[in-house]
Enzyme design. Structure first.
Site, PDB file in Angstrom:
ATOM      1  CD  GLU A   1      -2.615   0.354  -7.235  1.00 43.63           C
ATOM      2  OE1 GLU A   1      -3.419   1.300  -7.381  1.00 43.63           O
ATOM      3  OE2 GLU A   1      -1.404   0.497  -7.051  1.00 43.63           O
TER       4      GLU A   1
ATOM      5  CB  CYS B   1       5.337  -6.707 -10.417  1.00 46.99           C
ATOM      6  SG  CYS B   1       3.904  -6.269 -11.394  1.00 46.99           S
TER       7      CYS B   1
ATOM      8  CD  GLU C   1      -1.019  -3.897  -6.432  1.00 47.83           C
ATOM      9  OE1 GLU C   1      -0.453  -4.974  -6.747  1.00 47.83           O
ATOM     10  OE2 GLU C   1      -2.252  -3.782  -6.333  1.00 47.83           O
TER      11      GLU C   1
END
Ligand code: NAP
Ligand code: MG
Length: 492
Positions: A466, A288, A254
């Site tokens: 995820e 992010c 990620e």
């Protein structure tokens, strides 16, 4: 100067708090003041070996991995409840360590509780299948946990991202080792104790604090490490993929983003402006999936920027623990300097600073790592500020004319984590959502995700995902078994 939290934090291995092998410790700073906050143990290779040995043994010997998963369901629910009861304490600790406003930390802890509940509900639903095959044979599949799974987390949502990755692995019956970011290990260490209290068997959830280079790489390259889930920068993600390749262990990556928010002229501009501001100034832009590029139709650029500027000016900067504060400091001095460097370079390159652009002048703000909410327009298409992840409260603005150009500008990035589109036209909304190269897209919504929705990046924003129903399956192997029902009775 002594630390604000007096009791030092140890590593958590085999169900207990423990000092590092060589006694090494570090002092963590409060990012709002740069004064000492707490002392933690800092592990090294020996501690990693110890954790791997303990986790490997726990995986083999404890009943955690076996059975029907109902025990894991009960324990993970209990853990969620304990965390909910102590949510205020955890939120405060997160804010002190990381800097974000208390309201945001509370939201993060709520998300962690929901994640635990959701994954608890899946722990007893990990099932195989029966598959019809020719002949007198019975074919079935089983899902087996992997063993010891390693989870490496960043500092921007310290507990949330650690648990987002550990909870499904635990639900599937693995033993986990977490390496939190060196700057922000406190909530994860407290959480490990809570897990023990909730009934997670000793050795099933371990936390080793220490540097990425030493602790992270030793974990990933050990033969007992069965998979790696990494959340962090794309550069380190690439390194993790290289380290995992020789043993062919599964990885979930990620990584970073440079996410576009596309605004068409028919959008509700007030809502869009609030969402744009929220998507880049929340968590001081250390996200992010920050909407760090505004892609706006040329005719409404000035009008929209006025609104975003007003939203930026309405933010109250200060320590996250202070009432009324809506934007905290950046996590470290280094991060602050890095972000200011990006802005200075853009300014030197001829970009226009619409708002912000420096450090705020308010009382008490000089000590902390504060950066003003900043909007930079008239940027060069190749400037570093539009290509690279700034990871701070800095929005870069692009203009477009027409849908095709909007999509082209939005997709002009090596990243692909998040994208957002604002329009009242339902066809434009859906069709642009399809064309945007990103793993998560919102239409007329700010960045948004839930434990039940998948979260993962396209392009160099990552590999795998995820969250969501399939998350525990990532931490299992699928085995196919064929059983003869007797040669004599075999039918064609
Ligand atoms: P980072 O520098 O990549 O570090 C992330 C974690 O990896 C930390 O625990 C770090 O340890 C560790 N690490 C560093 N070098 C390592 C190595 N060689 N081997 C193994 N582990 C290593 O990222 P960050 O600065 O903490 O966080 C910011 C980045 O995370 C941004 O790029 C952001 O976009 C990304 N992120 C992505 C997501 C997502 O879901 N896609 C979510 C949040 C953040 P140390 O702390 O000891 O350096
Ligand atoms: Mg880093």
């Amino acid at each position: 100067m002594s630390a604000a939290i007096e009791a030092p934090f140890g590593l958590f291995i085999g169900g207990q708090e423990t000092a590092a092998h060589d006694g090494q410790q570090a002092t963590l700073l409060n990012p709002a003041t740069n004064r000492p906050l707490a002392v933690t143990s800092v592990g090294g290779r020996e501690d990693v070996r110890h954790a791997l040995e303990v986790a490997d043994r726990a995986f083999r010997d404890s009943p955690w991995a076996g059975g029907d998963g109902s025990q894991r369901t009960k324990v993970l629910f209990r853990l969620g409840r304990l965390l909910e009861e102590q949510a205020a304490t955890f939120a405060e600790l997160e804010t002190l360590n990381m800097g974000k406003p208390l309201r945001e930390s509370k939201g993060d802890i709520d998300f962690v509780v929901r994640t635990l509940e959701y994954m608890a509900g899946l722990a007893d639903k990990i099932e195989g299948e029966t598959i019809p095959v020719p002949g007198a044979r019975f074919d079935y599949t089983v899902r087996e946990p992997l063993g010891v799974t390693v989870h490496i987390a960043p500092w921007n949502y310290p507990l949330l991202l650690a648990v987002r990755s550990m909870a499904p692995a635990l639900a599937a019956g693995n033993a986990v080792i977490l390496k939190p970011a060196s700057l922000t290990p406190l909530t994860a260490l407290r959480f490990a104790k809570l897990a023990h209290e909730a009934g997670v068997p000793p050795g099933i959830l371990n936390v080793v604090v220490g540097s990425g280079r030493e602790v992270g790489e030793t974990l990933v390259t050990d033969a007992r490490c069965a998979s790696v889930s990494f959340t962090g920068s794309s550069d380190v993600g690439r390194r993790i993929a290289e380290l995992a390749a020789p043993r062919m262990i599964p990885t979930v990556l990620e990584l970073g983003g440079k996410s576009p928010v596309v605004v068409f002229p028919d959008a509700d501009l007030d809502r869009a402006a609030r969402a744009v501001a929220n998507g880049i100034f929340q968590n001081s832009g250390q996200m992010c999936w920050a909407g760090s590029r505004l892609v706006v139709e040329a005719g409404i650029e000035a009008q929209l920027l006025e609104k975003v500027k007003a939203a930026a000016q309405g933010l109250k900067l200060g320590p996250g623990t202070e009432a009324g504060v809506t934007m905290g400091p950046l996590v470290s001095r280094e991060q602050m300097d890095r972000v200011l460097g990006f802005v200075a370079e853009a300014r030197d390159g001829g970009a226009r600073i619409v708002v912000g652009g420096g450090r705020p002048a308010g009382p008490g703000l000089q000590e902390g790592n504060f950066v003003e909410p900043t909007v930079v327009a008239d940027v060069d298409a190749d400037a570093r500020i539009v290509r690279e992840e700034v990871f701070g409260p800095v929005l870069a603005v692009h203009r477009f004319e027409g849908v095709d150009q909007a999509v082209q500008v939005a997709n002009r990035t090596t990243y692909g984590l998040f994208a957002s589109v604002w329009t009242r036209d339902i066809s434009t909304g859906h069709s642009v959502a399809r064309q945007l190269e990103a793993g998560i897209v919102t239409v007329n919504e700010p960045p948004m995700t839930f434990p039940q929705t998948p979260f993962g990046g396209y392009k160099q924003s990552g590999l795998g995902f995820e969250q969501g129903r399939d998350a525990p399956l990532v931490y299992t192997r699928r085995k196919n078994v064929i059983v003869s029902l007797g040669a004599a009775k075999a039918k064609k």
